[in-house]
Design an enzyme around this catalytic site. Structure first.
Site, PDB file in Angstrom:
ATOM      1  CE  LYS A 129      -4.407   0.647   0.049  1.00 18.88           C
ATOM      2  NZ  LYS A 129      -5.477  -0.525  -0.309  1.00 18.88           N
ATOM      3  CG  ASP A 188      -6.796   2.423  -1.032  1.00 21.09           C
ATOM      4  OD1 ASP A 188      -7.696   2.050  -1.042  1.00 21.09           O
ATOM      5  OD2 ASP A 188      -6.832   3.389   0.200  1.00 21.09           O
TER       6      ASP A 188
HETATM    7  N1  GLU Z   1      -7.316  -0.427  -3.303  1.00 21.38           N
HETATM    8  C1  GLU Z   1      -7.475  -1.089  -3.729  1.00 21.38           C
HETATM    9  C2  GLU Z   1      -7.270  -2.355  -2.191  1.00 21.38           C
HETATM   10  O1  GLU Z   1      -7.998  -2.222  -0.850  1.00 21.38           O
HETATM   11  C3  GLU Z   1      -7.605  -2.025  -5.041  1.00 21.38           C
HETATM   12  C4  GLU Z   1      -5.813  -2.581  -4.796  1.00 21.38           C
HETATM   13  C5  GLU Z   1      -5.599  -2.985  -6.240  1.00 21.38           C
HETATM   14  O2  GLU Z   1      -6.239  -3.292  -7.104  1.00 21.38           O
HETATM   15  O3  GLU Z   1      -4.381  -3.133  -6.439  1.00 21.38           O
HETATM   16  O4  GLU Z   1      -7.681  -3.490  -2.755  1.00 21.38           O
END
Ligand code: GLU
Length: 443
Positions: free
Chosen positions: A133, A173
């Site tokens: 993240k 996100d």
């Molecule tokens: N931000 C999204 C999550 O928390 C998607 C992450 C992604 O697609 O890599 O799952």
């Protein structure tokens, strides 16, 4: 908090009387540090699955963390320094995968927690990624489009020492979107000297994005809710729903739940919420939000706060905003029978316990909102093979993945007589541990 924090909570499954037992963790008030919360959730399953203590220790810590302080030239000519992060929790099962968040509350512990949750999430839906993240501490609403683009491109450059299609693949996100992903793809590609579409997912269709990605998280929320209801012999028809958050996840969840026959009675955004027990016209509401910039003021609704929305008398509650929304303070007052976590980490461990004792089912984030990263995986595969699929195919594949993950979690729930979060952790942690064991500890 210290990185070597030990176990915070007995790692047994809950029973109805647990909260009253001597030695049971005290129900404390309110908010919890998200990384402490993620470690607590993890530690609940360590004993349950008799996880090797060395592997448990590895997985309690993020593998690598990058903090960057970088300058952005603002429109008025001044230079502002922003702080951003990219954390890889585990890359045992594949390249690091996870979104980028632009928000004032972003800090290292939030990013650590979110990275850890990505590790379990990717494992629960069985896609070959590790967890990551990232984010920048900023208020994106106060930035002009040009400032936002310069911030994004500079941040992408700063974290490019980690990024690549086979190492680390960011995605949207909170407060990031397909345009921001396009800038990241373009920035990376400019440095590479050729277009590298597979370095980021959630892109617009014109630059290697996937059909169905924009709706994927909300669609996964719908599929998970439908499965939970179907397996109890019920139907979604006419069930009332409150959705906290009207960003990508909340707005798409509301729209798809409405189309599937549920009655969405309340939604909210950062400015507050609206409620009409007779149901909201979601199509009109989406138009209202586009024009007004908020759901507030939609005709025929009463005003509710974000906190009040969580306690409305509804069948299904979809927290689709931030962490720490359902806490020990308000969990006793939640009226929904089903809580479907569109957001990451909306329910604290104390609240989990209270909801469990009250017989309320929580569809945990690492299952419920995994549709987004699942279609990110499809996008990445399509980019790498330079061959694109149709939306119907993507949605059918997504449904198969979500139902298969639901099956695995339900099986673990039966095996361990546990709540769904614990069961999802059992599935996710076991898959990651298996990868670590199979690879061995280097050197
Ligand atoms: N931000 C999204 C999550 O928390 C998607 C992450 C992604 O697609 O890599 O799952």
């Amino acid at each position: 908090m210290a990185l070597d924090s030990g176990r915070k909570q007995p790692a047994s499954t809950w029973t109805k009387s647990d909260a009253a037992k001597p030695g049971a963790p005290a129900v404390t008030q309110g908010h919890v540090n998200p990384y402490e919360m993620a470690v607590q959730q993890f530690d609940r399953v360590v004993d349950l699955i008799k996880l090797d203590s060395g592997i448990a220790e590895i997985l309690r810590h993020p593998q690598r963390e990058l903090t960057v302080n970088f300058p952005v030239r603002m429109d008025d000519g001044s230079v502002h320094i922003f702080t951003g992060y990219r954390v890889h929790h585990s890359i045992a099962r594949g390249p690091a995968k996870g979104g980028l968040r632009f928000a004032s509350a972003v800090d290292i512990d939030e990013v650590r927690a979110l990275a850890m949750w990505m590790t379990w999430k990717c494992a629960v839906v069985s896609i070959p990624f590790g967890g990551a993240k990232g984010g920048v501490a900023c208020d994106p609403k106060s930035l002009s489009l040009g400032e936002l683009e310069r911030l994004t491109r500079r941040f992408a450059t700063e974290i490019s020492i980690l990024m690549s299609p086979d190492r680390d693949i960011p995605a949207p996100d909170v407060n990031t979107n397909p345009q921001i992903m396009a800038w990241i793809m373009d920035t990376y590609s400019m440095h590479a000297g050729h277009s590298v579409t597979g370095v980021v997912t959630g892109k617009p269709l014109s630059v290697g994005g996937s059909e169905g990605r924009a709706e994927a998280t909300g669609r996964g929320v719908l599929y998970t809710i439908e499965e939970a209801i179907r397996r109890r012999g019920n139907s979604l028809q006419g069930m009332s729903v409150a959705v906290q958050g009207f960003g990508n996840v909340g707005s798409v969840s509301a729209k798809l739940l409405d189309e599937a026959g549920a009655k969405v009675v309340a939604v909210s955004d950062s400015k507050g919420g609206i409620y009409n027990p007779a149901g909201l016209d979601i199509k009109q509401l989406v138009r209202h939000r586009e024009e007004q910039g908020t759901v507030r003021g939609f005709r025929g609704t009463e005003v509710v706060t974000n906190a009040e929305l969580l306690e409305l008398p509804v069948d299904i509650l979809v927290p689709a905003a931030y962490e720490n929304q359902i806490t020990a303070v308000n969990a006793p007052r939640i009226k929904a029978q089903l809580v479907a976590e569109g957001a990451n980490g909306p329910t604290t461990p104390e609240a989990d316990r209270i909801l469990f004792d009250r017989g309320i089912t929580v569809l945990p984030d690492i299952l419920c909102n995994a549709g987004g990263v699942t279609v990110s995986y499809f996008e990445w595969v399509q980019d790498l093979q330079e061959f694109f699929w149709e939306e119907a195919e993507i949605n059918a594949k997504l449904k198969r993945v979500m139902v298969r993950a639901f099956d695995a979690v339900e099986q673990a729930q039966e095996n361990h007589q546990a709540d769904m979060r614990t069961a999802a952790y059992v599935v996710g942690v076991q898959r990651v541990a298996e990868a670590i064991k199979t690879r061995g500890i280097y050197p």
